[in-house]
Every structure is written in structure tokens, then in C-alpha cells.
Design a protein around this motif. Structure first.
Motif, PDB file in Angstrom:
ATOM      1  N   LEU A 207      -4.137   7.120   8.043  1.00  0.00           N
ATOM      2  CA  LEU A 207      -5.114   6.043   7.994  1.00  0.00           C
ATOM      3  C   LEU A 207      -5.224   5.409   9.372  1.00  0.00           C
ATOM      4  O   LEU A 207      -4.207   5.153  10.016  1.00  0.00           O
ATOM      5  N   ILE A 208      -6.433   5.131   9.806  1.00  0.00           N
ATOM      6  CA  ILE A 208      -6.657   4.454  11.078  1.00  0.00           C
ATOM      7  C   ILE A 208      -6.937   2.981  10.785  1.00  0.00           C
ATOM      8  O   ILE A 208      -7.883   2.658  10.075  1.00  0.00           O
ATOM      9  N   ASN A 209      -6.089   2.108  11.308  1.00  0.00           N
ATOM     10  CA  ASN A 209      -6.196   0.650  11.141  1.00  0.00           C
ATOM     11  C   ASN A 209      -6.289   0.213   9.674  1.00  0.00           C
ATOM     12  O   ASN A 209      -7.248  -0.454   9.287  1.00  0.00           O
ATOM     13  N   PRO A 210      -5.290   0.547   8.846  1.00  0.00           N
ATOM     14  CA  PRO A 210      -5.344   0.139   7.436  1.00  0.00           C
ATOM     15  C   PRO A 210      -5.088  -1.362   7.270  1.00  0.00           C
ATOM     16  O   PRO A 210      -4.312  -1.958   8.013  1.00  0.00           O
ATOM     17  N   VAL A 211      -5.767  -1.955   6.285  1.00  0.00           N
ATOM     18  CA  VAL A 211      -5.591  -3.366   5.946  1.00  0.00           C
ATOM     19  C   VAL A 211      -5.587  -3.475   4.425  1.00  0.00           C
ATOM     20  O   VAL A 211      -6.421  -2.866   3.753  1.00  0.00           O
ATOM     21  N   ALA A 212      -4.626  -4.239   3.895  1.00  0.00           N
ATOM     22  CA  ALA A 212      -4.588  -4.504   2.452  1.00  0.00           C
ATOM     23  C   ALA A 212      -5.189  -5.884   2.226  1.00  0.00           C
ATOM     24  O   ALA A 212      -5.000  -6.799   3.027  1.00  0.00           O
ATOM     25  N   ASP A 213      -5.918  -6.030   1.145  1.00  0.00           N
ATOM     26  CA  ASP A 213      -6.535  -7.313   0.814  1.00  0.00           C
ATOM     27  C   ASP A 213      -6.505  -7.493  -0.694  1.00  0.00           C
ATOM     28  O   ASP A 213      -6.171  -6.573  -1.434  1.00  0.00           O
ATOM     29  N   THR A 214      -6.838  -8.687  -1.136  1.00  0.00           N
ATOM     30  CA  THR A 214      -6.824  -8.979  -2.563  1.00  0.00           C
ATOM     31  C   THR A 214      -8.098  -9.681  -2.985  1.00  0.00           C
ATOM     32  O   THR A 214      -8.795 -10.277  -2.178  1.00  0.00           O
ATOM     33  N   VAL A 215      -8.367  -9.596  -4.274  1.00  0.00           N
ATOM     34  CA  VAL A 215      -9.401 -10.402  -4.912  1.00  0.00           C
ATOM     35  C   VAL A 215      -8.755 -10.967  -6.165  1.00  0.00           C
ATOM     36  O   VAL A 215      -8.161 -10.231  -6.949  1.00  0.00           O
ATOM     37  N   ALA A 216      -8.839 -12.291  -6.329  1.00  0.00           N
ATOM     38  CA  ALA A 216      -8.244 -12.944  -7.498  1.00  0.00           C
ATOM     39  C   ALA A 216      -9.334 -13.625  -8.311  1.00  0.00           C
ATOM     40  O   ALA A 216     -10.240 -14.247  -7.759  1.00  0.00           O
ATOM     41  N   ASN A 217      -9.253 -13.481  -9.624  1.00  0.00           N
ATOM     42  CA  ASN A 217     -10.183 -14.127 -10.538  1.00  0.00           C
ATOM     43  C   ASN A 217      -9.388 -14.982 -11.513  1.00  0.00           C
ATOM     44  O   ASN A 217      -8.467 -14.499 -12.173  1.00  0.00           O
ATOM     45  N   ALA A 218      -9.756 -16.260 -11.582  1.00  0.00           N
ATOM     46  CA  ALA A 218      -9.052 -17.181 -12.473  1.00  0.00           C
ATOM     47  C   ALA A 218      -9.285 -16.803 -13.928  1.00  0.00           C
ATOM     48  O   ALA A 218     -10.376 -16.392 -14.312  1.00  0.00           O
ATOM     49  N   THR A 219      -8.220 -16.918 -14.729  1.00  0.00           N
ATOM     50  CA  THR A 219      -8.304 -16.689 -16.166  1.00  0.00           C
ATOM     51  C   THR A 219      -7.698 -17.912 -16.861  1.00  0.00           C
ATOM     52  O   THR A 219      -7.184 -18.816 -16.201  1.00  0.00           O
ATOM     53  N   TYR A 220      -7.718 -17.923 -18.177  1.00  0.00           N
ATOM     54  CA  TYR A 220      -7.135 -19.037 -18.924  1.00  0.00           C
ATOM     55  C   TYR A 220      -5.617 -19.084 -18.796  1.00  0.00           C
ATOM     56  O   TYR A 220      -5.002 -20.114 -18.973  1.00  0.00           O
ATOM     57  N   ARG A 221      -5.014 -17.958 -18.454  1.00  0.00           N
ATOM     58  CA  ARG A 221      -3.551 -17.883 -18.373  1.00  0.00           C
ATOM     59  C   ARG A 221      -3.057 -17.781 -16.934  1.00  0.00           C
ATOM     60  O   ARG A 221      -1.909 -17.472 -16.707  1.00  0.00           O
ATOM     61  N   GLY A 222      -3.913 -17.973 -15.957  1.00  0.00           N
ATOM     62  CA  GLY A 222      -3.511 -17.866 -14.553  1.00  0.00           C
ATOM     63  C   GLY A 222      -4.596 -17.184 -13.749  1.00  0.00           C
ATOM     64  O   GLY A 222      -5.693 -17.706 -13.620  1.00  0.00           O
ATOM     65  N   ALA A 223      -4.293 -15.982 -13.244  1.00  0.00           N
ATOM     66  CA  ALA A 223      -5.267 -15.240 -12.448  1.00  0.00           C
ATOM     67  C   ALA A 223      -5.005 -13.746 -12.559  1.00  0.00           C
ATOM     68  O   ALA A 223      -3.864 -13.316 -12.729  1.00  0.00           O
TER      69      ALA A 223
END
Length: 120
Positions: free
Chosen positions: A77-93
Motif C-alpha cells: 500500500l502506498i500512503n495507507p490511512v485508517a479512518d472511522t465513521v461513527a453513527n449514534a444509536t440508542y445504545r451508544g454508537a
């Protein structure tokens, strides 16, 4: 919620040996009316990851030509980056992780499969 610039990854410690499996999907640009256009935004590939002990998916921009490596070819992999997406739920995310990189190349060759080596 998103991380501002993602998490920069130490490739060897995080992934170890990566082997090419297949093209998983092509993500298309969405038109203003919500329909899907013919323009490709990014491609996601399945890679066998030794350090994680499972298959991982890595997204590459559509500006990079389609990668069609041999099955089990060792890739980098050339220049790998990890990222996240979080969506709120009734019990957290619910949190989804994803990995993007600038390019996917054959290991120790640093060259795309469709780009022949220059002749001497």
C-alpha cells in the motif's frame, strides 16, 4: 464523527505481508438527483492480511488505473490511512473502520501491472 486526518499506519507492523485477492467493488459518484452515475469515485480491493489474520478491504482513488494483479501476488500500500465513521444509536454508537491508500503496487517492484518496465 470523523477523525480529522485519519490515522497514519506503520505498514509492516499493522499489515505484515499483503496478498492480492480481487477487486471487491467500484464506488460510483452520485448525481444531484440521487441516481448513480457512470463515473467511478474509488475502487475497493480485497487483500489477504497476514498480521490481521483475515481479509481486509482497501480503497484506492479512481484516478489510479484498475489493478489486476495475479491472485496471491504480494502487494504494498502506498500512503495507507485508517479512518472511522461513527453513527449514534440508542445504545451508544456503531463505528466502521476503513482503509484508504494512494495506490496499490506489487511489492519489491513498485510498478503497476499495466505499466511495462522501460526498455534499456
Amino acid at each position: 464523527m470523523r477523525l480529522a486526518n485519519g490515522i497514519v499506519i506503520d505498514k509492516e507492523k499493522t499489515f505484515g505481508q499483503l496478498k492480492f485477492s480481487a477487486l471487491r467493488r467500484e464506488v460510483h459518484v452520485q448525481n444531484e438527483d440521487g441516481s448513480v452515475s457512470e463515473e467511478i469515485k474509488e475502487r475497493t480491493y480485497d487483500l489477504k492480511c497476514r498480521e490481521q489474520g483475515r481479509m481486509i478491504q482497501v480503497s484506492v482513488p479512481a484516478s489510479v488505473p484498475l489493478r489486476e494483479f495475479d491472485y496471491n501476488a504480494e502487494v504494498e500500500l502506498i500512503n495507507p490511512v485508517a479512518d472511522t465513521v461513527a453513527n449514534a444509536t440508542y445504545r451508544g454508537a456503531d463505528i466502521d473502520w476503513y482503509i484508504k491508500c494512494d495506490d496499490l503496487v506489487l511489492k519489491n517492484k513498485g510498478q503497476a501491472p499495466n505499466n511495462p518496465a522501460p526498455k534499456k
